[in-house]
Write an enzyme that holds these catalytic residues in place. Structure first.
Site, PDB file in Angstrom:
ATOM      1  N   GLY A   1      76.598  79.985  22.043  1.00 15.76           N
ATOM      2  CA  GLY A   1      77.605  78.925  22.135  1.00 15.76           C
ATOM      3  C   GLY A   1      78.621  79.196  23.230  1.00 15.76           C
TER       4      GLY A   1
ATOM      5  N   THR B   1      85.077  80.452  13.399  1.00 10.86           N
ATOM      6  CA  THR B   1      85.259  81.279  14.606  1.00 10.86           C
ATOM      7  C   THR B   1      86.722  81.703  14.701  1.00 10.86           C
ATOM      8  OG1 THR B   1      83.481  80.205  15.784  1.00 10.86           O
ATOM      9  CG2 THR B   1      85.251  81.094  17.143  1.00 10.86           C
TER      10      THR B   1
ATOM     11  N   ARG C   1      70.016  80.935  20.646  1.00  9.71           N
ATOM     12  CA  ARG C   1      71.105  80.016  21.028  1.00  9.71           C
ATOM     13  C   ARG C   1      72.446  80.772  21.185  1.00  9.71           C
ATOM     14  NH1 ARG C   1      76.364  78.542  18.885  1.00  9.71           N
ATOM     15  NH2 ARG C   1      76.803  76.450  19.598  1.00  9.71           N
TER      16      ARG C   1
ATOM     17  N   THR D   1      87.356  76.675  19.591  1.00 13.85           N
ATOM     18  CA  THR D   1      86.436  76.703  18.459  1.00 13.85           C
ATOM     19  C   THR D   1      85.896  75.300  18.222  1.00 13.85           C
ATOM     20  OG1 THR D   1      86.195  77.138  16.098  1.00 13.85           O
ATOM     21  CG2 THR D   1      88.375  76.440  16.828  1.00 13.85           C
ATOM     22  N   GLY D   2      84.627  75.217  17.851  1.00 10.58           N
ATOM     23  CA  GLY D   2      84.028  73.898  17.619  1.00 10.58           C
ATOM     24  C   GLY D   2      82.593  73.870  18.077  1.00 10.58           C
ATOM     25  N   ASP D   3      82.094  72.659  18.361  1.00 11.90           N
ATOM     26  CA  ASP D   3      80.703  72.489  18.809  1.00 11.90           C
ATOM     27  C   ASP D   3      80.531  73.105  20.187  1.00 11.90           C
ATOM     28  OD1 ASP D   3      79.778  70.875  16.640  1.00 11.90           O
ATOM     29  OD2 ASP D   3      80.951  69.223  17.468  1.00 11.90           O
TER      30      ASP D   3
HETATM   31  N1  ASP Z   1      82.112  77.507  19.025  1.00  6.94           N
HETATM   32  C1  ASP Z   1      81.248  78.266  18.155  1.00  6.94           C
HETATM   33  C2  ASP Z   1      79.833  78.120  18.657  1.00  6.94           C
HETATM   34  O1  ASP Z   1      79.481  77.055  19.096  1.00  6.94           O
HETATM   35  C3  ASP Z   1      81.309  77.845  16.735  1.00  6.94           C
HETATM   36  C4  ASP Z   1      82.682  77.573  16.203  1.00  6.94           C
HETATM   37  O2  ASP Z   1      83.669  77.674  16.900  1.00  6.94           O
HETATM   38  O3  ASP Z   1      82.784  77.236  15.037  1.00  6.94           O
HETATM   39  O4  ASP Z   1      79.083  79.060  18.561  1.00  6.94           O
END
Ligand code: ASP
Length: 353
Positions: free
Chosen positions: A216, A186, A214, A237-239
């Site tokens: 995010g 991301t 889905r 960025t992340g989960d």
């Molecule tokens: N945060 C993004 C999501 O959950 C993915 C990511 O940042 O890698 O869609």
């Protein structure tokens, strides 16, 4: 907390200061997983994006234009999970998410589950500037993009052999998106311009193998993106699920905003009083700032709370005092920062500055 040196307060008023930070995703980014060539390519892309944003700010352009310039470069680069190079859904399509926020007036725009637009950050910005809404999704957002005359690309534009292999792996193993580390890449940028305005933006393809529509954190104002001139600008960025639950970007900005007046009040208490019991000097907000350490501490606290729930990832921040920095709980994060004070650098691994 710390009192700003008079010269620094003057600089802020004179409008010489600016700062920018960018990211290209966080995750299990270890030296043994990245080839020397990838390492060099990613650093070059980060540098290019950082330079583009810095250039806008140096010339007195707005933070919004600076972050848009940086994010577009990363969206166009196939190494990142945004625009070209976006990850695939379970149905082998691309559904892109993006958001942008202007800290000077809290205006914001976001799009979720879109495709067809070459640069999703431009669509988020168009939603902010040209629609009465904050967030559009799917087919309606795609239609809005065409109506706005944004550059369109065919569905296969986003695909890269690397991302196709990832989705094929996921489908062959029938694993959940949560079992693979294919989600990262991301991109995002945050900035403070010479006028003192904060801006934040984020763009992503989401998670490999995502389904059921889905969405995010990246397109959610307050979770993946937030900017407020009174506190900071954040891109995450992340989960995504964990960032949404904690409202990470807004939470960091709020803690900075709340600590700030308390810190001024505390500093005021250290000023000597005269014979009448009145302070000999009244501290003005323009002379005051949170220190780098304090801002990092706040960001680290929120990332730790997100981590305690089980999430991984990180954020970049910029403050109204010209700081730019990061916080992440993963082994690495593609990142870079630059300031008017001469800071300019990109890094990948956790042990780098
Ligand atoms: N945060 C993004 C999501 O959950 C993915 C990511 O940042 O890698 O869609």
């Amino acid at each position: 907390m710390c009192l700003v040196q008079p010269a620094l307060a003057k600089d802020i008023k004179d409008g010489d200061r600016w700062s920018i930070a960018i990211h290209g995703g966080a995750g299990t980014i270890n030296r043994d997983k990245i080839t020397l060539q990838q390492d060099a390519e990613i650093r070059a892309a980060l540098r290019k994006a950082l330079e583009a944003g810095s250039d806008v700010l140096r010339k007195g352009g707005s933070g919004m234009d600076a972050i848009t310039a940086s994010i577009m470069i990363l969206e166009d680069d196939p190494n990142f999970n945004a625009g070209k190079g976006a990850v695939f859904t379970w149905d082998k399509t691309n559904e892109l998410d993006s958001s942008i926020m202007d800290g000077s007036n809290l205006s914001a725009g976001a799009v979720a589950g879109i495709n067809g637009t070459k640069n999703p950050i431009l669509l988020a910005r168009a939603v902010k500037d040209k629609s009465p809404h904050v967030m559009l999704s799917g087919a309606g957002a795609n239609q809005f993009s065409r109506e706005q005359g944004l550059e369109q690309v065919p569905p296969e534009y986003y695909a890269t052999p690397y991302r196709l292999k990832q989705i094929e792996d996921v489908l062959a193993k029938k694993v959940s998106v949560k079992d693979v580390d294919y989600k990262f890449g991301t991109v995002g940028a945050v900035a403070m311009d010479k006028a003192g305005n904060m801006a934040a933006g984020t763009s992503t393809g989401g998670m490999t193998g995502k389904r059921w529509g889905r969405i995010g954190d990246s397109p959610i104002i307050g979770a993946g993106t937030y900017a407020d001139n009174r506190s900071c600008a954040v891109s995450a960025t992340g989960d995504g699920e964990y960032f949404i639950r904690v409202g990470v970007a807004h939470e960091i900005c709020t803690r900075i905003r709340m600590r700030w007046p308390i810190a001024i009040e505390e500093a005021q208490k250290s000023v000597p009083k005269n014979a009448d019991g009145n302070y000999t000097y009244t501290i003005h907000a323009s002379e005051f700032m949170l220190s780098d350490e304090e801002v990092h501490e706040i960001a680290d606290e929120v990332i730790a709370e997100m981590g305690n729930l089980g999430g991984t990832g990180g954020i970049i921040f910029a403050t109204p005092w010209g700081q730019a920095g990061y916080s992440f709980n993963t082994p690495g994060m593609y990142r870079g920062r630059a300031t008017s004070e001469g800071v300019m650098g990109v890094s990948i691994y956790g042990d780098e500055e």
